[in-house]
Motif scaffolding. Structure first.
Motif, PDB file in Angstrom:
ATOM      1  N   SER A 143       0.802  -1.227   0.000  1.00 21.03           N
ATOM      2  CA  SER A 143       0.000   0.000   0.000  1.00 21.03           C
ATOM      3  C   SER A 143       0.836   1.277   0.000  1.00 21.03           C
ATOM      4  O   SER A 143       0.320   2.350  -0.259  1.00 21.03           O
ATOM      5  CB  SER A 143      -0.926   0.012   1.214  1.00 21.03           C
ATOM      6  N   GLY A 144       2.116   1.181   0.311  1.00 23.69           N
ATOM      7  CA  GLY A 144       2.944   2.378   0.406  1.00 23.69           C
ATOM      8  C   GLY A 144       4.246   2.221  -0.343  1.00 23.69           C
ATOM      9  O   GLY A 144       4.567   1.142  -0.852  1.00 23.69           O
ATOM     10  N   PRO A 145       5.054   3.308  -0.406  1.00 23.93           N
ATOM     11  CA  PRO A 145       6.294   3.285  -1.184  1.00 23.93           C
ATOM     12  C   PRO A 145       7.512   2.803  -0.419  1.00 23.93           C
ATOM     13  O   PRO A 145       8.607   2.774  -0.976  1.00 23.93           O
ATOM     14  CB  PRO A 145       6.462   4.762  -1.564  1.00 23.93           C
ATOM     15  N   TRP A 146       7.353   2.426   0.853  1.00 28.88           N
ATOM     16  CA  TRP A 146       8.522   2.181   1.697  1.00 28.88           C
ATOM     17  C   TRP A 146       9.326   0.961   1.275  1.00 28.88           C
ATOM     18  O   TRP A 146      10.520   0.871   1.557  1.00 28.88           O
ATOM     19  CB  TRP A 146       8.088   2.042   3.157  1.00 28.88           C
ATOM     20  N   LEU A 147       8.691   0.014   0.600  1.00 29.45           N
ATOM     21  CA  LEU A 147       9.395  -1.198   0.182  1.00 29.45           C
ATOM     22  C   LEU A 147       9.771  -1.172  -1.299  1.00 29.45           C
ATOM     23  O   LEU A 147      10.222  -2.181  -1.830  1.00 29.45           O
ATOM     24  CB  LEU A 147       8.535  -2.430   0.477  1.00 29.45           C
ATOM     25  N   VAL A 148       9.603  -0.027  -1.935  1.00 28.01           N
ATOM     26  CA  VAL A 148       9.949   0.107  -3.350  1.00 28.01           C
ATOM     27  C   VAL A 148      11.395  -0.316  -3.628  1.00 28.01           C
ATOM     28  O   VAL A 148      11.656  -1.013  -4.620  1.00 28.01           O
ATOM     29  CB  VAL A 148       9.684   1.549  -3.830  1.00 28.01           C
ATOM     30  N   PRO A 149      12.400   0.069  -2.807  1.00 29.02           N
ATOM     31  CA  PRO A 149      13.774  -0.367  -3.095  1.00 29.02           C
ATOM     32  C   PRO A 149      13.955  -1.877  -3.133  1.00 29.02           C
ATOM     33  O   PRO A 149      14.840  -2.382  -3.831  1.00 29.02           O
ATOM     34  CB  PRO A 149      14.592   0.257  -1.951  1.00 29.02           C
ATOM     35  N   LEU A 150      13.120  -2.606  -2.402  1.00 29.18           N
ATOM     36  CA  LEU A 150      13.238  -4.067  -2.389  1.00 29.18           C
ATOM     37  C   LEU A 150      12.571  -4.721  -3.593  1.00 29.18           C
ATOM     38  O   LEU A 150      12.815  -5.889  -3.882  1.00 29.18           O
ATOM     39  CB  LEU A 150      12.629  -4.633  -1.111  1.00 29.18           C
ATOM     40  N   GLY A 151      11.705  -3.980  -4.284  1.00 30.58           N
ATOM     41  CA  GLY A 151      10.972  -4.546  -5.411  1.00 30.58           C
ATOM     42  C   GLY A 151       9.508  -4.735  -5.139  1.00 30.58           C
ATOM     43  O   GLY A 151       8.787  -5.310  -5.964  1.00 30.58           O
ATOM     44  N   LEU A 152       9.038  -4.241  -3.989  1.00 31.42           N
ATOM     45  CA  LEU A 152       7.630  -4.320  -3.630  1.00 31.42           C
ATOM     46  C   LEU A 152       7.021  -2.931  -3.809  1.00 31.42           C
ATOM     47  O   LEU A 152       7.159  -2.053  -2.954  1.00 31.42           O
ATOM     48  CB  LEU A 152       7.458  -4.795  -2.184  1.00 31.42           C
ATOM     49  N   ALA A 153       6.358  -2.728  -4.933  1.00 35.54           N
ATOM     50  CA  ALA A 153       5.826  -1.409  -5.277  1.00 35.54           C
ATOM     51  C   ALA A 153       4.303  -1.442  -5.262  1.00 35.54           C
ATOM     52  O   ALA A 153       3.690  -2.464  -5.596  1.00 35.54           O
ATOM     53  CB  ALA A 153       6.322  -0.985  -6.652  1.00 35.54           C
ATOM     54  N   PRO A 154       3.675  -0.327  -4.872  1.00 36.46           N
ATOM     55  CA  PRO A 154       2.208  -0.269  -4.903  1.00 36.46           C
ATOM     56  C   PRO A 154       1.681  -0.340  -6.324  1.00 36.46           C
ATOM     57  O   PRO A 154       2.403  -0.031  -7.285  1.00 36.46           O
ATOM     58  CB  PRO A 154       1.890   1.085  -4.248  1.00 36.46           C
ATOM     59  N   ALA A 155       0.434  -0.741  -6.472  1.00 36.92           N
ATOM     60  CA  ALA A 155      -0.172  -0.859  -7.797  1.00 36.92           C
ATOM     61  C   ALA A 155      -0.124   0.488  -8.512  1.00 36.92           C
ATOM     62  O   ALA A 155      -0.382   1.533  -7.921  1.00 36.92           O
ATOM     63  CB  ALA A 155      -1.620  -1.342  -7.664  1.00 36.92           C
ATOM     64  N   GLY A 156       0.238   0.442  -9.787  1.00 39.92           N
ATOM     65  CA  GLY A 156       0.284   1.657 -10.588  1.00 39.92           C
ATOM     66  C   GLY A 156       1.506   2.509 -10.384  1.00 39.92           C
ATOM     67  O   GLY A 156       1.562   3.643 -10.871  1.00 39.92           O
ATOM     68  N   TYR A 157       2.520   2.001  -9.677  1.00 33.86           N
ATOM     69  CA  TYR A 157       3.728   2.783  -9.431  1.00 33.86           C
ATOM     70  C   TYR A 157       4.432   3.098 -10.746  1.00 33.86           C
ATOM     71  O   TYR A 157       4.691   2.212 -11.551  1.00 33.86           O
ATOM     72  CB  TYR A 157       4.666   2.008  -8.504  1.00 33.86           C
ATOM     73  N   GLN A 158       4.735   4.372 -10.969  1.00 31.35           N
ATOM     74  CA  GLN A 158       5.362   4.818 -12.210  1.00 31.35           C
ATOM     75  C   GLN A 158       6.611   5.624 -11.899  1.00 31.35           C
ATOM     76  O   GLN A 158       6.595   6.493 -11.032  1.00 31.35           O
ATOM     77  CB  GLN A 158       4.380   5.686 -13.016  1.00 31.35           C
ATOM     78  N   THR A 159       7.686   5.336 -12.608  1.00 31.94           N
ATOM     79  CA  THR A 159       8.933   6.076 -12.465  1.00 31.94           C
ATOM     80  C   THR A 159       9.737   5.931 -13.742  1.00 31.94           C
ATOM     81  O   THR A 159       9.523   4.970 -14.504  1.00 31.94           O
ATOM     82  CB  THR A 159       9.754   5.564 -11.267  1.00 31.94           C
ATOM     83  N   VAL A 160      10.638   6.858 -13.983  1.00 28.78           N
ATOM     84  CA  VAL A 160      11.426   6.809 -15.222  1.00 28.78           C
ATOM     85  C   VAL A 160      12.650   5.908 -15.098  1.00 28.78           C
ATOM     86  O   VAL A 160      13.307   5.627 -16.095  1.00 28.78           O
ATOM     87  CB  VAL A 160      11.857   8.228 -15.647  1.00 28.78           C
ATOM     88  N   ASP A 161      12.973   5.463 -13.882  1.00 25.36           N
ATOM     89  CA  ASP A 161      14.169   4.620 -13.698  1.00 25.36           C
ATOM     90  C   ASP A 161      13.969   3.817 -12.425  1.00 25.36           C
ATOM     91  O   ASP A 161      13.933   4.375 -11.324  1.00 25.36           O
ATOM     92  CB  ASP A 161      15.415   5.501 -13.582  1.00 25.36           C
ATOM     93  N   TYR A 162      13.837   2.487 -12.562  1.00 25.06           N
ATOM     94  CA  TYR A 162      13.529   1.652 -11.399  1.00 25.06           C
ATOM     95  C   TYR A 162      14.283   0.338 -11.503  1.00 25.06           C
ATOM     96  O   TYR A 162      14.036  -0.484 -12.386  1.00 25.06           O
ATOM     97  CB  TYR A 162      12.027   1.395 -11.322  1.00 25.06           C
ATOM     98  N   PHE A 163      15.247   0.147 -10.585  1.00 22.81           N
ATOM     99  CA  PHE A 163      16.039  -1.080 -10.526  1.00 22.81           C
ATOM    100  C   PHE A 163      16.121  -1.544  -9.075  1.00 22.81           C
ATOM    101  O   PHE A 163      17.121  -1.305  -8.392  1.00 22.81           O
ATOM    102  CB  PHE A 163      17.442  -0.850 -11.104  1.00 22.81           C
TER     103      PHE A 163
END
Length: 240
Positions: free
Chosen positions: A143-163
């Motif tokens: 539900s949130g962005p806190w785990l984005v670095p691990l690869g767990l992103a919320p639905a619809g997450y958009q970014t120009v560079d994601y690794f």
């Protein structure tokens, strides 16, 4: 290695140029799928594999405290540039900003390199597990962005560079495994009086531009998009 890195960088620049053309409505080519997506992912995979191979080279050429200091210094340097990119893209792109891009990942890999090196005998299994874990993580709802670095992103997450770490750190670890295998091959060839030609020969003239790009990959990465956008701005197109 420099040549392969340079080729990957050239592919990145070409991909971003096409992305900019699409962004400004100058091209109808969708670079997020098809052949251009393959170019982007293949270039990133080559670059990250070479990061892992380079870890093995650094550890084989220097004593333990020296290469660990080198990894730490380079990791912190890359994280400094990565944070700057996050701040700049936040101001320029809003919600599409780079929260955890390829520089964040490589900086993280270098800071974790001492641990990864100690576990190098498990690198094949560890790399495969991380890559597989990334395929699982992308389907786990959060539900949130806190785990984005691990690869767990919320639905619809958009970014120009994601690794994210999963799966892309697994590619670096796979490169560490590949570096160990190449090292064994080189030693075998040396023991049998067969110098590994690719390691000692000067590159042919036609390959030297790629080698030069590979040796200056960080500068090219940091400068190419501002230069491209400046060119579009001169032609009357701006992101603002």
């Amino acid at each position: 290695m420099d040549a392969l890195r340079g080729i990957a960088v050239a592919g990145m620049v070409a991909y971003h140029f096409m992305w900019d053309l699409n962004f400004f409505g100058l091209s109808s080519v969708d670079v997020t799928r098809g052949a251009w997506r393959v170019v982007a992912r293949a270039g990133a995979a080559i670059f990250l594999l070479l990061v892992g191979v380079s870890l093995n080279l650094a550890a084989s050429r220097r004593p333990s405290p020296a290469y660990e200091r080198q990894w730490r210094a380079r990791g912190l340097k890359l994280w400094g540039w990565a944070l700057l990119i996050s701040v700049v893209t936040r101001q320029a792109l809003g919600e599409w900003f780079v929260l955890f891009g390829i520089l964040h990942l490589i900086g993280t890999a270098l800071l974790l390199a001492p641990l990864l090196w100690r576990w190098r005998h498990l690198s094949a299994v560890l790399g495969a597990a991380m890559i597989a874990g990334g395929q699982v993580a992308r389907h786990i709802p959060v539900s949130g962005p806190w785990l984005v670095p691990l690869g767990l992103a919320p639905a619809g997450y958009q970014t120009v560079d994601y690794f994210p770490v999963l799966p892309w750190l697994g590619v670096v670890v796979a490169g560490l495994y590949l570096g160990q295998r190449l090292d064994l091959v080189g030693r075998w060839l040396a023991a049998h009086g067969r110098a590994p030609l690719l390691l000692v020969a000067s590159p042919p003239v036609w390959l030297r531009p790629a080698c030069s790009m590979g040796r200056h990959s960080l500068a090219i990465y940091l400068l190419h998009q501002p230069l491209l956008l400046a060119g579009f701005w001169i032609c009357g197109y701006s992101i603002w």
